[in-house]
Design a protein around this motif. Sequence first.
Motif, PDB file in Angstrom:
ATOM      1  N   VAL A 171       0.836  -1.206   0.000  1.00  0.00           N
ATOM      2  CA  VAL A 171       0.000   0.000   0.000  1.00  0.00           C
ATOM      3  C   VAL A 171       0.868   1.252   0.000  1.00  0.00           C
ATOM      4  O   VAL A 171       0.617   2.201  -0.761  1.00  0.00           O
ATOM      5  CB  VAL A 171      -0.952  -0.015   1.222  1.00  0.00           C
ATOM      6  CG1 VAL A 171      -1.667   1.330   1.355  1.00  0.00           C
ATOM      7  CG2 VAL A 171      -1.974  -1.139   1.091  1.00  0.00           C
ATOM      8  N   GLU A 199      -4.453   3.217 -13.208  1.00  0.00           N
ATOM      9  CA  GLU A 199      -5.428   2.145 -13.058  1.00  0.00           C
ATOM     10  C   GLU A 199      -4.788   0.890 -12.445  1.00  0.00           C
ATOM     11  O   GLU A 199      -5.348   0.268 -11.536  1.00  0.00           O
ATOM     12  CB  GLU A 199      -6.020   1.809 -14.427  1.00  0.00           C
ATOM     13  CG  GLU A 199      -7.050   0.685 -14.409  1.00  0.00           C
ATOM     14  CD  GLU A 199      -7.559   0.378 -15.817  1.00  0.00           C
ATOM     15  OE1 GLU A 199      -8.597  -0.291 -15.931  1.00  0.00           O
ATOM     16  OE2 GLU A 199      -6.906   0.798 -16.796  1.00  0.00           O
ATOM     17  N   GLU A 201      -1.981   0.607 -10.624  1.00  0.00           N
ATOM     18  CA  GLU A 201      -1.563   0.833  -9.236  1.00  0.00           C
ATOM     19  C   GLU A 201      -2.760   0.848  -8.289  1.00  0.00           C
ATOM     20  O   GLU A 201      -2.685   0.334  -7.172  1.00  0.00           O
ATOM     21  CB  GLU A 201      -0.795   2.153  -9.112  1.00  0.00           C
ATOM     22  CG  GLU A 201       0.588   2.146  -9.729  1.00  0.00           C
ATOM     23  CD  GLU A 201       0.570   2.323 -11.239  1.00  0.00           C
ATOM     24  OE1 GLU A 201      -0.545   2.537 -11.795  1.00  0.00           O
ATOM     25  OE2 GLU A 201       1.644   2.237 -11.863  1.00  0.00           O
ATOM     26  N   ALA A 202      -3.879   1.430  -8.739  1.00  0.00           N
ATOM     27  CA  ALA A 202      -5.081   1.466  -7.900  1.00  0.00           C
ATOM     28  C   ALA A 202      -5.604   0.056  -7.635  1.00  0.00           C
ATOM     29  O   ALA A 202      -6.061  -0.257  -6.525  1.00  0.00           O
ATOM     30  CB  ALA A 202      -6.162   2.317  -8.571  1.00  0.00           C
ATOM     31  N   LEU A 203      -5.527  -0.800  -8.642  1.00  0.00           N
ATOM     32  CA  LEU A 203      -5.972  -2.189  -8.459  1.00  0.00           C
ATOM     33  C   LEU A 203      -5.085  -2.919  -7.447  1.00  0.00           C
ATOM     34  O   LEU A 203      -5.582  -3.672  -6.591  1.00  0.00           O
ATOM     35  CB  LEU A 203      -5.951  -2.916  -9.799  1.00  0.00           C
ATOM     36  CG  LEU A 203      -6.413  -4.378  -9.782  1.00  0.00           C
ATOM     37  CD1 LEU A 203      -7.845  -4.496  -9.283  1.00  0.00           C
ATOM     38  CD2 LEU A 203      -6.272  -4.992 -11.185  1.00  0.00           C
ATOM     39  N   VAL A 205      -3.401  -1.524  -4.999  1.00  0.00           N
ATOM     40  CA  VAL A 205      -3.705  -0.971  -3.673  1.00  0.00           C
ATOM     41  C   VAL A 205      -4.960  -1.628  -3.104  1.00  0.00           C
ATOM     42  O   VAL A 205      -4.990  -2.033  -1.926  1.00  0.00           O
ATOM     43  CB  VAL A 205      -3.884   0.561  -3.745  1.00  0.00           C
ATOM     44  CG1 VAL A 205      -4.480   1.097  -2.443  1.00  0.00           C
ATOM     45  CG2 VAL A 205      -2.550   1.238  -4.008  1.00  0.00           C
ATOM     46  N   ALA A 206      -6.003  -1.753  -3.935  1.00  0.00           N
ATOM     47  CA  ALA A 206      -7.246  -2.361  -3.462  1.00  0.00           C
ATOM     48  C   ALA A 206      -7.025  -3.810  -3.048  1.00  0.00           C
ATOM     49  O   ALA A 206      -7.533  -4.273  -2.019  1.00  0.00           O
ATOM     50  CB  ALA A 206      -8.314  -2.280  -4.552  1.00  0.00           C
ATOM     51  N   ALA A 207      -6.252  -4.555  -3.835  1.00  0.00           N
ATOM     52  CA  ALA A 207      -5.982  -5.957  -3.501  1.00  0.00           C
ATOM     53  C   ALA A 207      -5.167  -6.062  -2.215  1.00  0.00           C
ATOM     54  O   ALA A 207      -5.421  -6.935  -1.371  1.00  0.00           O
ATOM     55  CB  ALA A 207      -5.240  -6.633  -4.651  1.00  0.00           C
ATOM     56  N   VAL A 209      -5.095  -3.868   0.262  1.00  0.00           N
ATOM     57  CA  VAL A 209      -5.982  -3.501   1.381  1.00  0.00           C
ATOM     58  C   VAL A 209      -6.874  -4.680   1.745  1.00  0.00           C
ATOM     59  O   VAL A 209      -7.075  -4.987   2.931  1.00  0.00           O
ATOM     60  CB  VAL A 209      -6.823  -2.261   1.023  1.00  0.00           C
ATOM     61  CG1 VAL A 209      -7.918  -2.031   2.068  1.00  0.00           C
ATOM     62  CG2 VAL A 209      -5.938  -1.029   0.927  1.00  0.00           C
ATOM     63  N   ALA A 210      -7.421  -5.358   0.727  1.00  0.00           N
ATOM     64  CA  ALA A 210      -8.290  -6.509   0.987  1.00  0.00           C
ATOM     65  C   ALA A 210      -7.539  -7.604   1.728  1.00  0.00           C
ATOM     66  O   ALA A 210      -8.059  -8.188   2.695  1.00  0.00           O
ATOM     67  CB  ALA A 210      -8.844  -7.047  -0.337  1.00  0.00           C
ATOM     68  N   LEU A 239      -2.869  -1.522   8.343  1.00  0.00           N
ATOM     69  CA  LEU A 239      -3.305  -0.719   7.204  1.00  0.00           C
ATOM     70  C   LEU A 239      -3.028   0.760   7.421  1.00  0.00           C
ATOM     71  O   LEU A 239      -2.546   1.459   6.521  1.00  0.00           O
ATOM     72  CB  LEU A 239      -4.798  -0.952   6.960  1.00  0.00           C
ATOM     73  CG  LEU A 239      -5.419  -0.216   5.778  1.00  0.00           C
ATOM     74  CD1 LEU A 239      -4.718  -0.573   4.488  1.00  0.00           C
ATOM     75  CD2 LEU A 239      -6.905  -0.533   5.681  1.00  0.00           C
TER      76      LEU A 239
END
Length: 254
Positions: A171, A199, A201-203, A205-207, A209-210, A239
């Motif tokens: 993250v 796009e 990098e955002a994916l 980050v989301a993965a 975080v999950a 996080l």
Amino acid sequence: MTEKETGRGPDTGSSPYDEPTLSMRRDRPSMLESDDDLGFDNSALDGSGSVYDGGAYDGATYAAPTEQIHRPDRSGTAVEPAAVVKARRGTLDLGLLVLRLAVGGILIAHGLQKLVGLWGGPGLDGFEELLREAGYQQPGILAIVGAVGELAAGAFLVLGLLTPLAAAAIVAIMINAVLFKHELAPGVQFFAAEQTGFEFEALLVAAAVALTLTGPGRIAVDGPRKWATRPFVGSFVALLIGVAAGVCLWIFGR
């Protein structure tokens, strides 16, 4: 009167009340030591009774995940403990493994590109020059730390070892990547088809975080640990550390 007529046994000269504690002996279950033993975490119900996460109650015998209680019946014969029923996770752990392998593998590949120049990567010299152009102080040190950090975080994620910290590191790294692309082209350039789109990098980050919030699952080095399948406060702390590290590096490292 004889013993047969009275229905009494031979007089031994003693009474069961002489030692009252002896007449009240009974088998006692072991002490319950955790919330899991009490069965507070309901996960499923069957048609005959309640099924808890790691324990079951069938109306006669309760079996907790950390112990099995033996209780004698009225005839004095020990009753076998009820079968321990664990919560079913289905394909959840397999899905988390696939997610870890995908995200961790991508980070390992990018780390090797920056560290040794594999697959057309910039290598340490090119990565250092990129950081210098982005305005970072000590670009030489940050190039080594960044490349090794991506490689280590990806490897730890694949293994499922210290997953919250590894995901939090991803993250932090991706936050700086998004902010760097935003500075190159002010405004929202989202789609990866554009040179400065974030796009991808955002994916990541989301993965990350999950995975920080869910834990690595049971198919991991840390699988036997409770926080690997039932994370809570520690995941939020990890996080927050990752987000704070990424923001502070961008603000104070440039």
